[in-house]
Design a protein around this motif. Structure first.
Motif, PDB file in Angstrom:
ATOM      1  N   GLY A  31      40.683  41.643  32.923  1.00 49.76           N
ATOM      2  CA  GLY A  31      39.363  41.842  33.489  1.00 49.76           C
ATOM      3  C   GLY A  31      39.254  43.044  34.400  1.00 49.76           C
ATOM      4  N   GLY A 130      33.351  29.759  36.611  1.00 42.44           N
ATOM      5  CA  GLY A 130      33.063  30.333  35.308  1.00 42.44           C
ATOM      6  C   GLY A 130      32.711  29.283  34.289  1.00 42.44           C
ATOM      7  N   TYR A 145      34.379  34.585  37.266  1.00 44.74           N
ATOM      8  CA  TYR A 145      34.234  35.467  38.411  1.00 44.74           C
ATOM      9  C   TYR A 145      35.110  34.892  39.519  1.00 44.74           C
ATOM     10  CZ  TYR A 145      32.469  36.944  42.913  1.00 44.74           C
ATOM     11  OH  TYR A 145      32.400  37.404  44.201  1.00 44.74           O
ATOM     12  N   ASN A 153      36.231  41.940  43.739  1.00 38.69           N
ATOM     13  CA  ASN A 153      35.896  40.839  42.841  1.00 38.69           C
ATOM     14  C   ASN A 153      36.591  41.037  41.509  1.00 38.69           C
ATOM     15  OD1 ASN A 153      33.733  39.626  44.569  1.00 38.69           O
ATOM     16  ND2 ASN A 153      32.882  41.663  44.293  1.00 38.69           N
ATOM     17  N   TRP A 155      36.268  40.083  37.547  1.00 41.01           N
ATOM     18  CA  TRP A 155      35.473  39.591  36.428  1.00 41.01           C
ATOM     19  C   TRP A 155      36.419  39.539  35.239  1.00 41.01           C
ATOM     20  CZ3 TRP A 155      30.542  38.133  37.435  1.00 41.01           C
ATOM     21  CH2 TRP A 155      29.989  38.600  38.611  1.00 41.01           C
TER      22      TRP A 155
END
Length: 163
Positions: A31, A130, A145, A153, A155
Motif C-alpha cells: 500500500g 477496512g 486504512y 497514514n 492505505w
C-alpha cells in the motif's frame, strides 16, 4: 425503554454471530504510506501480516512493513532525498460475519522514518479499519486504512491465507 431493549437485543445478536472462521492466518500487504507534508512524495510499502481470529470475531495480529519503493522529499537546496518508512505493529482486531465483512484494529506500533541521512523513530497507538472479502474458505482480501501517526497514514490491500 422498549427501543433500548430492542437495540441491545439486536447488538447481542450481531455480536454473537459476528465471526469468520476461527483460526490463524498469514499474508502479505501492499500500500501507499501517505505523509501529510507538501514536500514529500509518498513511499509504497510492502509487509507481512499474521494473526489469529477467535470464533467471537475478536482476534490479534502482528504486521511488519518496509518501503518497497522509496518516496522523495524536496530539501531546501533543491535536491531530492529518499523517504522510507518502516513499521512493526501489534493489534487487537475485530471482524464481522459474512463473505463481505468489516474489520477494525487497534494496537501499538513502532515506526522508523528515514529522510535522506536523517532517521527518527517513535512508538504510539495505531488505529485502522477496512472491508474484507472471503474469496474461498482459505483466502481473504482486505482493503484497509491505518493511522500510523497523526500525519502518516497507510492505505493498503492485503491477501491472507488461513490455516
Amino acid at each position: 425503554m422498549r427501543k433500548l431493549a430492542t437495540g441491545l437485543a439486536a447488538l447481542a445478536l450481531v455480536c454473537s454471530s459476528a465471526a469468520n472462521a476461527e483460526g490463524g492466518y498469514w499474508g502479505g500487504t501492499l500500500g501507499l504510506m501517505t505523509v501529510d507534508a507538501d514536500i514529500v512524495d509518498d513511499p509504497i510499502n510492502f509487509g507481512l501480516r499474521g494473526g489469529y481470529t477467535f470464533a467471537s470475531g475478536w482476534g490479534f495480529e502482528g504486521e511488519y512493513t518496509n518501503s518497497l519503493i522509496s518516496g522523495a522529499a524536496d530539501v531546501f537546496d533543491g535536491r531530492d532525498v529518499d523517504v522510507d518508512i518502516q513499521t512493526l505493529g501489534g493489534y487487537g482486531t475485530y471482524r464481522s460475519f459474512g463473505d463481505v465483512y468489516f474489520k477494525g484494529r487497534l494496537g501499538l506500533i513502532y515506526e522508523d522514518v528515514s529522510i535522506g541521512g536523517y532517521s527518527s523513530d517513535d512508538t504510539g497507538i495505531s488505529l485502522g479499519g477496512g472491508i474484507g472479502l472471503n474469496l474461498s474458505p482459505n483466502t481473504n482480501v482486505e482493503f484497509e486504512y491505518t493511522m500510523i501517526e497523526e500525519d502518516v497514514n497507510f492505505w493498503s490491500g492485503t491477501m491472507t491465507l488461513t490455516f
